[in-house]
Design a protein around this motif. Structure first.
Motif, PDB file in Angstrom:
ATOM      1  N   ALA A 173       0.860  -1.188   0.000  1.00 20.31           N
ATOM      2  CA  ALA A 173       0.000   0.000   0.000  1.00 20.31           C
ATOM      3  C   ALA A 173       0.891   1.231   0.000  1.00 20.31           C
ATOM      4  CB  ALA A 173      -0.911   0.014   1.219  1.00 20.31           C
ATOM      5  N   ILE A 203       1.008   4.985   0.548  1.00 20.57           N
ATOM      6  CA  ILE A 203       0.269   6.085   1.159  1.00 20.57           C
ATOM      7  C   ILE A 203       0.730   7.405   0.557  1.00 20.57           C
ATOM      8  CG2 ILE A 203      -0.388   7.159   3.343  1.00 20.57           C
ATOM      9  CD1 ILE A 203      -1.052   4.038   2.926  1.00 20.57           C
ATOM     10  N   SER A 204       2.048   7.531   0.392  1.00 27.19           N
ATOM     11  CA  SER A 204       2.664   8.697  -0.246  1.00 27.19           C
ATOM     12  C   SER A 204       4.015   8.251  -0.795  1.00 27.19           C
ATOM     13  CB  SER A 204       2.850   9.836   0.770  1.00 27.19           C
ATOM     14  OG  SER A 204       3.862   9.497   1.704  1.00 27.19           O
ATOM     15  N   ASN A 208       5.969   6.994   2.192  1.00 26.01           N
ATOM     16  CA  ASN A 208       5.260   6.175   3.165  1.00 26.01           C
ATOM     17  C   ASN A 208       4.577   5.013   2.439  1.00 26.01           C
ATOM     18  OD1 ASN A 208       4.032   5.219   5.481  1.00 26.01           O
ATOM     19  ND2 ASN A 208       2.560   6.890   5.628  1.00 26.01           N
ATOM     20  N   VAL A 209       5.314   3.900   2.295  1.00 28.99           N
ATOM     21  CA  VAL A 209       4.808   2.728   1.598  1.00 28.99           C
ATOM     22  C   VAL A 209       4.996   1.528   2.523  1.00 28.99           C
ATOM     23  CG1 VAL A 209       4.974   1.312  -0.486  1.00 28.99           C
ATOM     24  CG2 VAL A 209       5.511   3.760  -0.600  1.00 28.99           C
ATOM     25  N   TRP A 210       3.996   0.649   2.550  1.00 30.67           N
ATOM     26  CA  TRP A 210       4.003  -0.514   3.434  1.00 30.67           C
ATOM     27  C   TRP A 210       3.869  -1.785   2.600  1.00 30.67           C
ATOM     28  CZ3 TRP A 210       4.581   0.048   8.712  1.00 30.67           C
ATOM     29  CH2 TRP A 210       4.508   1.362   9.183  1.00 30.67           C
ATOM     30  N   HIS A 237       8.599  -1.256   5.599  1.00 34.88           N
ATOM     31  CA  HIS A 237       8.184   0.132   5.399  1.00 34.88           C
ATOM     32  C   HIS A 237       9.223   0.886   4.570  1.00 34.88           C
ATOM     33  CE1 HIS A 237       7.758   4.439   6.665  1.00 34.88           C
ATOM     34  NE2 HIS A 237       6.521   4.140   6.273  1.00 34.88           N
ATOM     35  N   ALA A 293      -3.547  -1.915   3.938  1.00 40.34           N
ATOM     36  CA  ALA A 293      -4.230  -0.727   3.434  1.00 40.34           C
ATOM     37  C   ALA A 293      -4.292   0.337   4.514  1.00 40.34           C
ATOM     38  CB  ALA A 293      -5.656  -1.064   2.992  1.00 40.34           C
ATOM     39  N   ARG A 294      -4.385   1.578   4.097  1.00 36.77           N
ATOM     40  CA  ARG A 294      -4.724   2.658   5.018  1.00 36.77           C
ATOM     41  C   ARG A 294      -6.205   2.913   4.800  1.00 36.77           C
ATOM     42  NH1 ARG A 294      -2.900   8.863   4.652  1.00 36.77           N
ATOM     43  NH2 ARG A 294      -4.456   8.806   3.030  1.00 36.77           N
ATOM     44  N   ARG A 303      -8.067   8.651   7.118  1.00 38.73           N
ATOM     45  CA  ARG A 303      -7.123   9.754   7.000  1.00 38.73           C
ATOM     46  C   ARG A 303      -6.263   9.907   8.250  1.00 38.73           C
ATOM     47  NH1 ARG A 303      -9.075  14.774   3.763  1.00 38.73           N
ATOM     48  NH2 ARG A 303      -8.272  13.830   1.884  1.00 38.73           N
ATOM     49  N   GLY A 327      -4.240   7.893   9.510  1.00 35.71           N
ATOM     50  CA  GLY A 327      -2.922   7.307   9.375  1.00 35.71           C
ATOM     51  C   GLY A 327      -2.791   5.881   9.844  1.00 35.71           C
ATOM     52  N   ILE A 331      -2.595   2.072   9.637  1.00 30.93           N
ATOM     53  CA  ILE A 331      -2.307   1.103   8.598  1.00 30.93           C
ATOM     54  C   ILE A 331      -2.796  -0.256   9.101  1.00 30.93           C
ATOM     55  CG2 ILE A 331      -0.486   0.029   7.204  1.00 30.93           C
ATOM     56  CD1 ILE A 331      -0.828   3.104   6.811  1.00 30.93           C
TER      57      ILE A 331
END
Length: 127
Positions: free
Chosen positions: A48, A50-51, A54-56, A74, A99-100, A103, A105, A107
């Motif tokens: 996922a 996120i930005s 910021n990836v998981w 991460h 998934a996020r 909003r 934050g 996860i």
């Protein structure tokens, strides 16, 4: 369109499955170095973004006792690192999707855990 991630695994030269992470920058795919825990198998099943910083990614790895443990990684915009994860199952712990969902934050990661007789849902969150 310029920040797409995909995850999986591949066989290394010794026949051990290792994490595989690729990134699309809008023009081409590239393999991004990712950590592997121990010398056993390492799998990634879900990712996922996120930005850009910021990836998981989630999956599992085989520990020194031959047991499957949850794996969370991460991306901080520069490199991937392993994030500690609970492993409640006595024989198998695996995360299959991440998934996020708000909003705020949080996860969320989902998968399954089991002992020798029972398999149940495993849900984890990181805030």
């Amino acid at each position: 369109a310029k920040n797409v991630w995909t995850v999986g695994y591949y066989n290394n030269r010794n026949g051990i499955l290792q994490t595989l992470i690729e990134h699309w920058n809008g023009k081409s795919w590239s393999v991004i170095t990712s950590p592997n825990i121990g010398s056993g198998y390492n799998f990634l099943y879900g990712v996922a973004a996120i930005s850009a910083k910021n990836v998981w990614a989630v999956g599992s790895y085989t520990d020194s006792n031959g047991l499957s443990q949850a794996l969370i990684e991460h991306w901080n915009g520069t490199s991937w690192s392993v994030v500690a994860s609970p492993n409640p199952g006595s024989s198998v712990n695996s995360l299959n999707a991440v998934a996020r969902v708000s909003r705020g934050g949080l996860i969320w990661a989902v998968g399954y855990e089991s002992n020798t007789t029972t398999q149940t849902t495993l849900t984890e969150f990181y805030c």
